[in-house]
Design an enzyme around this catalytic site. Structure first.
Site, short mmCIF file in Angstrom:
data_model
loop_
_atom_site.label_atom_id
_atom_site.label_comp_id
_atom_site.label_asym_id
_atom_site.label_seq_id
_atom_site.Cartn_x
_atom_site.Cartn_y
_atom_site.Cartn_z
N ASP A 157 4.61 4.12 10.04
CA ASP A 157 5.18 3.06 10.01
C ASP A 157 5.40 1.79 8.99
OD1 ASP A 157 6.95 3.70 12.31
OD2 ASP A 157 4.99 3.86 13.68
N SER A 158 4.07 2.53 8.44
CA SER A 158 4.13 1.21 6.93
C SER A 158 4.65 1.25 6.99
CB SER A 158 2.63 1.80 6.67
OG SER A 158 1.83 2.03 6.85
N GLN A 168 1.07 5.14 11.64
CA GLN A 168 0.71 6.59 10.61
C GLN A 168 2.40 6.86 10.17
OE1 GLN A 168 -1.27 9.00 11.81
NE2 GLN A 168 -3.59 8.69 11.33
N ASP A 188 0.05 -7.38 0.91
CA ASP A 188 -0.03 -6.33 1.75
C ASP A 188 1.96 -6.22 1.62
OD1 ASP A 188 0.75 -3.44 2.12
OD2 ASP A 188 -0.06 -3.68 3.59
N HIS A 220 0.84 -1.32 -0.30
CA HIS A 220 0.29 0.11 0.14
C HIS A 220 0.86 0.65 0.21
CE1 HIS A 220 0.35 0.12 4.61
NE2 HIS A 220 0.78 0.84 4.39
#
Length: 270
Positions: free
Chosen positions: A216-217, A214, A129, A84
């Protein structure tokens, strides 16, 4: 896409391990449109909440990506991150990988541009993902091996990232770290009906307080293997908000995709 604060994919503002008390940097570019820990992370951004600063050289495989995500060196020329966080598979020279430092403003930072992106085939915002980013030149730092079986899908994991330290906060200048316990599929499914058990793994405290957020993805969730070496078990993906009670972080289950990742790496010449 999942609701930004309800099920945000943790890009640019996603890996937040909710850390109270740390100074936040002005927000950097958020993750690309399909951001799980921040489905709308493309509009949010979180760090590791409830964490502490990592020491220089503690996690040498950690990488910060310019779109506001994290990643880990799979090889010295490939970064493993979240699907993503990137667009589709193909040539891509728009991403800058920063490595070798915990302080993103350090003059010692190693910065390398991307040349190609490989996004997991069939990725549509739910499960699968993962992605690989090929670099223009090698980064001469230790890599992080990935789990190839479910043997390490248990115990306590380490999470790290430059994401927000509180839900809705800004990105961090310094790398933060924290530890979170494994959460079984049944318990996690009771919190998230959309969980894909065979492709995702959960970790966190029932009382909340520590989590990725947010920004850290795409970063790694890892632990020590039987030889005392770091091994990657998960990839920061998504969750409802950050560090909320009853809502653990959701991570891509690396072992499920280990063979696909290895095959993709060979295919793109990593």
């Amino acid at each position: 896409m999942r609701n930004i604060w309800k099920s945000v994919k943790r890009s640019a503002a996603v890996l937040a391990v909710a850390l109270a008390g740390f100074s936040l940097m002005p927000g950097t570019a958020l993750a690309q449109p399909d951001a799980p820990r921040g489905a709308q992370e493309a509009q949010a951004g979180l760090p590791v909440v409830g964490g502490t600063r990592a020491a220089q050289g503690e996690f040498p495989f950690m990488v910060r990506l310019s779109m506001g995500c994290g990643g880990a060196l799979y090889t010295q020329t490939l970064v493993l991150t979240a699907a993503h966080c990137v667009g589709g598979t193909g040539a891509n020279t728009s991403i800058t990988a920063t490595a070798g430092v915990v302080d993103l403003q350090s003059s010692s930072a190693i910065k390398v541009r991307s040349t190609y992106v490989y996004r997991a085939p069939g990725y549509n915002g739910t499960g699968k993902d993962w992605a690989l980013i090929k670099l223009a030149q090698p980064i001469n730092l230790p890599t992080l091996k990935i789990a190839e079986t479910t043997a390490y899908n248990n115990g306590t994991f380490t999470i790290a990232g430059w994401g927000a330290a509180v839900e809705g906060g800004s990105q961090q200048r310094y790398l933060l770290k924290a530890t979170v316990p494994f959460v079984d599929d049944a318990t996690c499914k009771s919190a998230y009906s959309e969980l894909v058990p065979n492709e995702e793994i959960c970790a966190g405290y029932n009382q909340g307080g520590v989590d990725t957020c947010q920004g850290d993805s795409g970063g790694p969730m890892f632990r020590k293997d039987n030889a005392g070496q770091w091994i990657q078990v998960g990839i920061v993906s998504w969750g409802y908000g950050c560090a909320r009670p009853g809502y653990p972080g959701v991570y891509t289950e690396v072992s499920t995709f280990a063979s696909a990742i290895k095959s993709a790496a060979a295919q793109i010449g990593g």
